[in-house]
Enzyme design. Sequence first.
Site, PDB file in Angstrom:
ATOM      1  N   ARG A 156       0.833  -1.222   0.000  1.00 29.22           N
ATOM      2  CA  ARG A 156       0.000   0.000   0.000  1.00 29.22           C
ATOM      3  C   ARG A 156       0.863   1.265   0.000  1.00 29.22           C
ATOM      4  O   ARG A 156       0.429   2.335  -0.403  1.00 29.22           O
ATOM      5  CB  ARG A 156      -0.990  -0.016   1.178  1.00 29.22           C
ATOM      6  CG  ARG A 156      -1.840   1.219   1.262  1.00 29.22           C
ATOM      7  CD  ARG A 156      -3.174   1.012   1.979  1.00 29.22           C
ATOM      8  NE  ARG A 156      -3.078   0.221   3.179  1.00 29.22           N
ATOM      9  CZ  ARG A 156      -2.560   0.631   4.341  1.00 29.22           C
ATOM     10  NH1 ARG A 156      -2.079   1.855   4.459  1.00 29.22           N
ATOM     11  NH2 ARG A 156      -2.538  -0.164   5.391  1.00 29.22           N
TER      12      ARG A 156
ATOM     13  N   LYS B 280      -7.439   4.472 -19.679  1.00 32.72           N
ATOM     14  CA  LYS B 280      -7.795   4.822 -21.050  1.00 32.72           C
ATOM     15  C   LYS B 280      -6.614   4.562 -22.000  1.00 32.72           C
ATOM     16  O   LYS B 280      -6.212   3.444 -22.160  1.00 32.72           O
ATOM     17  CB  LYS B 280      -8.276   6.269 -21.070  1.00 32.72           C
ATOM     18  CG  LYS B 280      -9.347   6.584 -19.998  1.00 32.72           C
ATOM     19  CD  LYS B 280     -10.586   5.794 -20.225  1.00 32.72           C
ATOM     20  CE  LYS B 280     -11.696   5.850 -19.210  1.00 32.72           C
ATOM     21  NZ  LYS B 280     -11.581   6.454 -17.936  1.00 32.72           N
TER      22      LYS B 280
ATOM     23  N   TYR C  15     -15.443  15.100 -16.574  1.00 37.91           N
ATOM     24  CA  TYR C  15     -15.947  13.720 -16.522  1.00 37.91           C
ATOM     25  C   TYR C  15     -16.964  13.629 -15.369  1.00 37.91           C
ATOM     26  O   TYR C  15     -16.755  14.224 -14.305  1.00 37.91           O
ATOM     27  CB  TYR C  15     -14.762  12.763 -16.303  1.00 37.91           C
ATOM     28  CG  TYR C  15     -15.182  11.384 -15.898  1.00 37.91           C
ATOM     29  CD1 TYR C  15     -16.012  10.621 -16.718  1.00 37.91           C
ATOM     30  CD2 TYR C  15     -14.787  10.843 -14.684  1.00 37.91           C
ATOM     31  CE1 TYR C  15     -16.414   9.366 -16.337  1.00 37.91           C
ATOM     32  CE2 TYR C  15     -15.189   9.576 -14.299  1.00 37.91           C
ATOM     33  CZ  TYR C  15     -16.004   8.847 -15.135  1.00 37.91           C
ATOM     34  OH  TYR C  15     -16.414   7.600 -14.747  1.00 37.91           O
TER      35      TYR C  15
ATOM     36  N   ASP D 277      -6.291  17.395 -15.944  1.00 45.82           N
ATOM     37  CA  ASP D 277      -6.541  15.997 -16.290  1.00 45.82           C
ATOM     38  C   ASP D 277      -6.158  15.844 -17.760  1.00 45.82           C
ATOM     39  O   ASP D 277      -6.812  16.395 -18.647  1.00 45.82           O
ATOM     40  CB  ASP D 277      -8.036  15.682 -16.063  1.00 45.82           C
ATOM     41  CG  ASP D 277      -8.379  14.236 -16.370  1.00 45.82           C
ATOM     42  OD1 ASP D 277      -7.687  13.613 -17.192  1.00 45.82           O
ATOM     43  OD2 ASP D 277      -9.370  13.735 -15.798  1.00 45.82           O
TER      44      ASP D 277
HETATM   45  C1  LIG Z   1     -11.259  12.520 -18.344  1.00 45.92           C
HETATM   46  C2  LIG Z   1     -11.424  11.448 -17.301  1.00 45.92           C
HETATM   47  N1  LIG Z   1     -10.821  11.596 -16.112  1.00 45.92           N
HETATM   48  C3  LIG Z   1     -10.952  10.665 -15.134  1.00 45.92           C
HETATM   49  C4  LIG Z   1     -11.715   9.524 -15.328  1.00 45.92           C
HETATM   50  C5  LIG Z   1     -11.840   8.516 -14.221  1.00 45.92           C
HETATM   51  O1  LIG Z   1     -10.978   7.454 -14.461  1.00 45.92           O
HETATM   52  P1  LIG Z   1     -11.181   5.954 -13.870  1.00 45.92           P
HETATM   53  O2  LIG Z   1     -12.393   5.397 -14.551  1.00 45.92           O
HETATM   54  O3  LIG Z   1      -9.902   5.285 -14.247  1.00 45.92           O
HETATM   55  O4  LIG Z   1     -11.365   6.095 -12.421  1.00 45.92           O
HETATM   56  C6  LIG Z   1     -12.351   9.335 -16.554  1.00 45.92           C
HETATM   57  C7  LIG Z   1     -13.165   8.133 -16.777  1.00 45.92           C
HETATM   58  O5  LIG Z   1     -13.831   7.979 -17.773  1.00 45.92           O
HETATM   59  C8  LIG Z   1     -12.210  10.324 -17.568  1.00 45.92           C
HETATM   60  O6  LIG Z   1     -12.815  10.195 -18.761  1.00 45.92           O
END
Ligand SMILES: Cc1ncc(COP(=O)(O)O)c(C=O)c1O
Length: 395
Positions: A59, A210, A112, A185
Site C-alpha cells: 500500500r 484509457k 468527466y 486531467d
Molecule cells: C477525463 C477522465 N478523467 C478521469 C476519469 C476517471 O478514471 P477511472 O475510470 O480510471 O477512475 C475518466 C473516466 O472515464 C475520464 O474520462
Amino acid sequence: MYLKDAGFSTKSIHIRHRLPSDIKTIVTPIYQTSTFLFNSVEEGAELFAGKKEGYIYTRLGNPTQTVLEDKIAILEEGEAALATASGMAAIATTIFTLCRTGDHIVADETLYGCTHTLFSHILTERLGIEVTFIDASDLNNLKAAIRGNTKLIYFETPANPTLKLIDIRGCVEVAKKWGIKVVVDNTFMTPYLQNPLKLGVDVVVHSATKYLCGHGDTIAGVIIGDKEFIKRARLEVLKDTGGIISPFNSLFILRGLTTLALRMEKHCENAMAVAQLLEGHPKIEKVIYPGLPSHRQHQLAKEQARGFGGMVTFVVKGGLESAIKLMNSVQLCVLAVSLGNVETLIEHPATMTHAHVSEEERLAAGITDGLIRLSLGIEDLKDIIRDLEQALEKC
Ligand SMILES: Cc1ncc(COP(=O)(O)O)c(C=O)c1O
C-alpha cells in the site's frame, strides 16, 4: 544515458526496470506480494522512519509500481509520479493533498461525470471545500471566480465530452499571480500529444485506464508533479486512504505505454477522417473535433498540443430519438463507456457517463440529449466508416 535525448517511443519501450536481481528480465517482474521482509528490526525501523529507502508494504509502494511511476514521470516530463488504483483515486488523492476544509476550488464546468460529482457533492457537502464551476475557456470567468481562499484551478482539456479546450498557459498565468496551483486531467491527450507540466501546470492526473493502458483490461490512474508534492500525496494521503495500484495492474499499464505512440498516431488519424466524414453528412447537425477548422479553438489546439486526439463528439439531426437509433444500429463500433481502447467505442453522455450531473449543469456544459461521443479505435478506417454510414442510414 543514451536514452536522455531519445524519442518518445524509444523511451516508452527502453526505460526498463533497474530492480536488484541477478536475473535480468526484459519485462518488469510482477512483485505479487503484500509485504516485504526486513533484514533486522533496526532496518525495519529505519524504513519506517524514512531514514532508508526501500519497500515496507505494497500500500506504500511496490517495485513494479515504482517502474511504472518512473516511466510515466519521464514521459510526462515531470519530476515524479504516483500510480493509483483508478483515475478517480488519482484525482481524489491530488485534491486531498492540496486542499482542506475551508479552501476553495475553481473548476471548469465540463468534467468527466464522476469528477463533477466528487467536486459538487463529496467535496462541498461532506468536506466543506467550496467549488465554483465556470467556463474556463474564457479567462475572464477564471479571474472573476478567484477568491482569497482559492487553492487550486482544475480542468480537463479537451474536456469530456464536449471537447472544449482550455488555454493552459493562460490559466497558469492567472493562477501564478495569486499563488494558486493548477491541476490538469490529461487523459484525453496523453503525454504523447500534450505536456501540461511544460506549460507551467503544477500537477497532471490521468485515468490510466484509457489510452495509457490502451486495451481496456485495467483500471488505473497516475499523478505527476514535483518530488515534494508526490511524496506528500503518497505519504500524507494515499497511504491512509488506500487507493493504490496493484503490482499486476502496474505491469499492464507499463505494457500499454510501450505502444502508446503508435496507437495515438492511429487514433488521431482515424478520428480526423471520421470527423471529416461526419461533418459533411446530411444526417449530422454538428461535429466537434479540435482538428477541424470549424472547432472554435482549432488554433489553440494546434498551439498547445502535438495532435488532436482520438475523440470525436457529434450531434445527430432528430435529437435523442435519432441518437438512440444510431447507437443501437452500430455493428462494429462497441456501445460502451470508457475510451482510449483499441476498439472504437460509442456512448451517450447524457444517459451514461454524465447521467449523474444535473440536467441544468449538463445543458450549461453543452451536453445535450442528441450528443454522442466516439472514441476512435485503431481498426481499419474503412471498416469504421462503413459501420457508421450504415448506422446513420437507420436514423
Ligand atoms: C477525463 C477522465 N478523467 C478521469 C476519469 C476517471 O478514471 P477511472 O475510470 O480510471 O477512475 C475518466 C473516466 O472515464 C475520464 O474520462
